[in-house]
Design an enzyme around this catalytic site. Sequence first.
Site, PDB file in Angstrom:
ATOM      1  N   LYS A   1       0.836  -1.206   0.000  1.00 50.70           N
ATOM      2  CA  LYS A   1       0.000   0.000   0.000  1.00 50.70           C
ATOM      3  C   LYS A   1       0.870   1.256   0.000  1.00 50.70           C
ATOM      4  O   LYS A   1       0.577   2.227  -0.696  1.00 50.70           O
ATOM      5  CB  LYS A   1      -0.959  -0.020   1.202  1.00 50.70           C
ATOM      6  CG  LYS A   1      -2.085  -1.038   1.039  1.00 50.70           C
ATOM      7  CD  LYS A   1      -2.899  -1.261   2.321  1.00 50.70           C
ATOM      8  CE  LYS A   1      -3.933  -2.358   2.105  1.00 50.70           C
ATOM      9  NZ  LYS A   1      -4.705  -2.716   3.310  1.00 50.70           N
TER      10      LYS A   1
ATOM     11  N   GLN B   1      -4.422  -1.319   9.351  1.00 47.32           N
ATOM     12  CA  GLN B   1      -4.475  -2.662   8.780  1.00 47.32           C
ATOM     13  C   GLN B   1      -5.117  -3.635   9.777  1.00 47.32           C
ATOM     14  O   GLN B   1      -4.768  -3.656  10.953  1.00 47.32           O
ATOM     15  CB  GLN B   1      -3.054  -3.125   8.410  1.00 47.32           C
ATOM     16  CG  GLN B   1      -2.985  -4.448   7.676  1.00 47.32           C
ATOM     17  CD  GLN B   1      -3.641  -4.425   6.293  1.00 47.32           C
ATOM     18  OE1 GLN B   1      -3.685  -3.393   5.623  1.00 47.32           O
ATOM     19  NE2 GLN B   1      -4.167  -5.552   5.861  1.00 47.32           N
TER      20      GLN B   1
ATOM     21  N   ASP C   1     -10.819   3.179   3.959  1.00 47.59           N
ATOM     22  CA  ASP C   1     -11.288   1.796   3.887  1.00 47.59           C
ATOM     23  C   ASP C   1     -12.803   1.722   3.724  1.00 47.59           C
ATOM     24  O   ASP C   1     -13.335   0.689   3.321  1.00 47.59           O
ATOM     25  CB  ASP C   1     -10.943   1.075   5.202  1.00 47.59           C
ATOM     26  CG  ASP C   1      -9.695   0.220   5.101  1.00 47.59           C
ATOM     27  OD1 ASP C   1      -9.427  -0.318   4.016  1.00 47.59           O
ATOM     28  OD2 ASP C   1      -8.997   0.089   6.126  1.00 47.59           O
TER      29      ASP C   1
HETATM   30  N1  GUN Z   1      -7.275  -6.604   6.168  1.00 47.39           N
HETATM   31  C1  GUN Z   1      -7.710  -7.360   5.135  1.00 47.39           C
HETATM   32  N2  GUN Z   1      -8.300  -6.575   4.205  1.00 47.39           N
HETATM   33  C2  GUN Z   1      -8.228  -5.319   4.667  1.00 47.39           C
HETATM   34  C3  GUN Z   1      -8.649  -4.066   4.145  1.00 47.39           C
HETATM   35  O1  GUN Z   1      -9.246  -3.958   3.071  1.00 47.39           O
HETATM   36  N3  GUN Z   1      -8.378  -2.981   4.927  1.00 47.39           N
HETATM   37  C4  GUN Z   1      -7.750  -3.078   6.129  1.00 47.39           C
HETATM   38  N4  GUN Z   1      -7.559  -1.973   6.819  1.00 47.39           N
HETATM   39  N5  GUN Z   1      -7.350  -4.228   6.626  1.00 47.39           N
HETATM   40  C5  GUN Z   1      -7.587  -5.330   5.899  1.00 47.39           C
END
Ligand code: GUN
Length: 288
Positions: free
Chosen positions: A54, A98, A121
């Site tokens: 990311k 995350q 998100d």
């Molecule tokens: N963990 C697995 N998928 C995601 C996501 O799309 N966003 C976040 N913040 N954590 C995750």
Amino acid sequence: MAAEVISGKDLAREIKEEIAAKVPEYVKEYGRAPHLAVILVGEDPASMSYVKSKGKDAEQVGFRSTTLRLPETTSEEELLEIIAGMNADDELDGVLVQLPLPKHIDEDRVIAAISKEKDVDGFHPLNVAALWQKTECIAPCTPKGVMRMLAKAGINPEGKRAVVIGRSNIVGLPMSKMLLDANATVTVAHSRTKDLPAVTREADILVAAVGRLRFVTADMVKPGAVVIDVGVNRDPADGKLYGDVDYIPVAEKASVITPVPGGVGPMTRACLLENTVECFLRKMNKKN
Ligand code: GUN
């Protein structure tokens, strides 16, 4: 007949190129590039790899990128304080924590603590409510990416039977809502669904978001179906990543399929960049 493969990797590259081309315009107009912050607590290997990607994506398109790696022992209060600081930072547009978080931290509390304007998100309760009420929202990245892939492949969900396997807040539920908003007839199947293969065989569009290696077998798929694989699972036999779909036999039966890796994953990341731009532009346009 072999299915058409929708490359999320190629589509994500196109989206990233479009975003990257606009960043210099943003800098010119607003004085700075969009800025995304990603927080990782602990050392889960999959999460570490996602967070690294990311940050790399954000830099690649010319964003400012902040990655905060915190120890597993970080307390909930410490994390909330960091988030409060990021919420107050006028030069920061998106905050992503995350998931999953270590067990001693209340995930719901953390998600709700992120300013809804910086919730790239789309997990904040107010963004979730906005999605379900069809008011202006930040849409969660994975289902948004899936909808983009369907559009790219020329698949209009209207009138089609869609089955989503999985009912998570991150994927299954928002996915079902987006398909419903696109006028599909949607079934959400899950671990307690009786005779799952009979349900999935009804699907014109089948979305697998189960988190189980090769869970969707060819006998569960209607001939000619569109099969979207959201899963990412490591096969202990070879250490490689595979989806929730038993790819080779299912690709023989489906009309369209997404691969793993190179399918939904890169699209999730591209949509995160889009959401960051959305948060940035809303913020900048509010100021003017
Ligand atoms: N963990 C697995 N998928 C995601 C996501 O799309 N966003 C976040 N913040 N954590 C995750």
